[in-house]
Scaffold this active site. Structure first.
Site, PDB file in Angstrom:
ATOM      1  N   ALA C 240       0.899  -1.208   0.028  1.00  0.00           N
ATOM      2  CA  ALA C 240       0.107  -0.027  -0.002  1.00  0.00           C
ATOM      3  C   ALA C 240       0.957   1.222   0.109  1.00  0.00           C
ATOM      4  CB  ALA C 240      -0.928  -0.084   1.047  1.00  0.00           C
ATOM      5  N   HIS C 241       0.177   2.386   0.002  1.00  0.00           N
ATOM      6  CA  HIS C 241       1.134   3.760  -0.186  1.00  0.00           C
ATOM      7  C   HIS C 241       1.970   3.989   0.909  1.00  0.00           C
ATOM      8  CE1 HIS C 241      -2.191   5.413   2.967  1.00  0.00           C
ATOM      9  NE2 HIS C 241      -2.941   4.515   2.242  1.00  0.00           N
ATOM     10  N   ASN C 242       2.969   4.626   0.964  1.00  0.00           N
ATOM     11  CA  ASN C 242       3.902   5.044   1.741  1.00  0.00           C
ATOM     12  C   ASN C 242       4.638   3.961   2.595  1.00  0.00           C
ATOM     13  OD1 ASN C 242       1.778   7.476   1.545  1.00  0.00           O
ATOM     14  ND2 ASN C 242       3.870   8.101   2.125  1.00  0.00           N
TER      15      ASN C 242
END
Lengths: 346, 346, 346
Positions: C240-242
């Site tokens: 997922a993001h980051n």
């Protein structure tokens, strides 16, 4: 794209303090600022970073009073967070503002294409498909025969929509998503192998739905697999034939929902959840990650486990599960003690 | 396509009661009938819907006697369900009856292409590939060098088959499937990082296999990863290098099978199951959804849990798991009572 | 390609015993040898197979002394395993030695393309993208605007890289991988539906990373999702993001990692693991397959379960879980006995 601090202040209706010609070409968190980046300060917790940030410009609220020397240019606005969000939105649109028709492509002469549609290279549009205004089809998208895509929807690179499926307005479908593959329907026959049950329904995706990368949504055997308005699906999710997902329900990555299950609206379903077929899940249900759902759930239930039950009960059971070896030892001890007690009775 | 009730009766060798010119362009469940749809009534449980359905025509058995006024046209046949299934099959074939060669494509001059092959736009066929008669390659399919695809197989849009893999006859491979990617083989080396083990085997898929959307099947390190005749794989499944899956085994979505495991024939494996590597799973094994398999299984075993054991035992253990907090309290109480008993002894 | 035993001996600096003109066109395990295949004997456990193998040639060490009649040709070398691995590497490179530019493709005039780059048919390269020397882009790869791909990296068929992402040197990205899709970020608004949080960060993949088929890696909301040097990701993984994954960490298939979690270096994470967001996982952590990680983990921890705890404790708890029904019965019996004991007290 490169902007000056003055240009950004212009977009945001703010004022500049420091070098109005400071150049920014990207955005960053304030604590990760680099030369050429624009950042913002909204949460007081991060105030300390403004004195050391390497960001070339920082958006701040009108009440911010620096207590030390600043090396960066300030852009003062009414609400720093909202202004930054507005700028992100603006920046995002610039990045995704594709237009026109790239070559080569293969668009059926019988397809109806609206105005302001982006058709990337290697896009395929089948017979009698209808693509509404302002749709963006990124390179390599496949639109089968008789598919409809509603206005302002974006299908990213390599999305594949089988024949006869319908996508609403303002949807975002990420790369590699497959919509309308055959459901997993096989009937065992006399020779101990499986005959395929024809899958002739379709998939209907309503407005404002977002679907994450490489997610798969199977067509209905008969009728439609339905994803209602405002649903958000994360990456690598499996939605089987004839499933229906209610409005504004949000589902995290790698969850799978088996055939003909109906899920209510405003549900929140964690990642890697499995839900068996032919169930009815109520509205506003919450399901913890990795849970397995084997029975119907009522409105508002919050569950965990495989099979899942009430989340509080699950957690209490799990606390005891963790100390089962001790418990086991204690029972053995109790048994021994009790037997000794009995034996010693006069 | 639009048909009249009379035309459908002709295809099914049935008779019309009502308007022989009633037009139908789709099919529906009887309880979801709309104007222009064709439905059927086979299960007496649904008889009530025939009086209110909005379907323009309904297929019924020759013994059906309406008890109320009908607004729909009847098509009488010997067996309503079988006739409907036959029609679905017919309709399905019409929808998937792609032919010819679309432009642009990139087919190696050294590839051998059989007769009646459909080559969609943006299809790539590598050197020395062999595509047998009546194969359908939907737009964007990638066929690597030396790949063989058997007669009557269909590869939907964006299927990717790496070099040297073999697909049998009468297979259906859904959109986004990847066949023959490198297995996950890395050997740690002296510098504490991983050197890749070359993966030079292939994947062999036998006849009548169906593979769901975005499933991945890795090539063997050496030798072949083998999917035997009649196997059905659902969407988003992971099959690692050197796995072998026996005839007519059926596997539900999002299951993963690690390297070199051999699975018998006629097994039924639920969704989101994980099976570790180098195992031997017998014939006719059944594995409940979300189970984790960490050891070999004999013919006919039925298991559940992570790690999995007998399904009945799992269910009984889980019943107690759910009331562990009570059990824990009861043990504490027993302990207290026993200690009191001992203390009070004369 | 076809080689003679003599040619292979030449490549390996070995000597031939038997027919120097024996032809081989593939490789096999010694126990699965077929006419035309080359095999090797390194592990003494497999010595028996050399007398029955149908492989046309077998690489053996210089000390091997046949005890029976051989039907195959021997190629003697110093180290049979290393020689075979070297040959595999060589064979593998021949198979993947694509060069030049195939038609049609769509490469932006503003993109910078290095030397010796392979651009397969249907490849799309966006504006200002930078493709370094010796990169291989297989057919149907999508490279968004401003993407950078480092030297010697290979992106297999249908890989999709969104705008602004960065891939290092010597990476291998398998078919169907999606890099840089929007993170799953939605903020509930007043109307009880979700507004999208703009995702304007990117993905940065460092050197020597390998990514398995159909894996998805989301872009950061702000900043970068980072995959460090030497990381190996299997198929169908969700990042997922980051998220940040440390050097040389290895993750098996179908695992999912939620937003903003940071994972240390040299970790080994099993298949189908779920890790929730905003966690910190130390270095050299090992996580058993199907575990659910709900809290931070320190360097070197080894865990299992959902939620996970120490692997040894998990196994001990699970042993008791399996006999919970007996335990439950024993407690009931103890209770009964104790009550009888109390009742019988004088």
């Amino acid at each position: 794209m490169i902007f000056t601090a003055r240009q950004i202040a212009g977009i945001l209706n703010g004022t500049v303090e420091g070098n109005p010609d400071a150049l920014v070409s990207t955005v960053s968190k304030i604590e990760e600022g680099v030369s050429g980046s624009l950042s913002f300060l909204a949460n007081p917790k991060y105030t300390e970073y403004i004195y050391t940030t390497k960001a070339s410009a920082v958006i701040v609220g009108k009440d911010f009073k620096p207590l030390q020397h600043l090396n960066t240019t300030l852009i003062r606005v009414d609400d720093a967070y909202q202004s930054f969000a507005k700028l992100l939105e603006y920046y995002n649109k610039l990045n995704k503002n594709k237009q026109g028709r790239e070559e080569p492509n293969n668009v059926s002469p019988s397809a109806k294409i609206g105005s302001d549609v982006y058709i990337g290279a290697f896009v395929y549009i089948g017979e009698n498909a209808e693509i509404a205004n302002s749709v963006k089809l990124y390179p390599g998208t496949y639109i089968g025969d008789n598919v409809k895509v509603g206005a302002n929807s974006t299908l990213f690179q390599g999305v594949k929509v089988y024949h006869g499926c319908v996508i609403g307005n303002d949807c975002t479908v990420h790369a590699g998503v497959v919509i309308g593959g055959d459901g997993f329907g096989f009937a065992p026959n006399a020779e101990n192998n499986y005959a395929k049950v024809p899958q002739i329904g379709n998939v209907v995706i309503e407005d404002r739905v977002e679907i994450g990368a490489n997610t798969t949504i199977d067509r209905a055997t008969l009728g439609s697999t339905i994803i209602r308005k405002g649903v958000k699906l994360d990456n690598l999710i499996q939605i089987a034939h004839n499933v229906e997902i209610g409005e504004n329900t949000v589902i995290a990555a790698q969850t799978g929902i088996a055939g003909s299950t109906k899920i209510g609206k405003n549900c929140m379903i964690g990642g890697q959840v499995g839900i068996i077929g032919h169930l009815s899940i109520g509205d506003s249900v919450m399901i913890a990650a990795q849970s397995g759902i084997g029975g119907n759930l009522k409105d508002g239930e919050i569950v965990q486990g495989s099979p899942a039950f009430g989340v509080g009960e699950y957690k209490r059971s799990y606390v005891v599960f963790r100390k089962l070896p001790e418990l086991n030892a204690k029972i053995a001890e109790l048994e021994k003690k009790l037997n000794e007690t009995i034996d010693r009775r006069p």
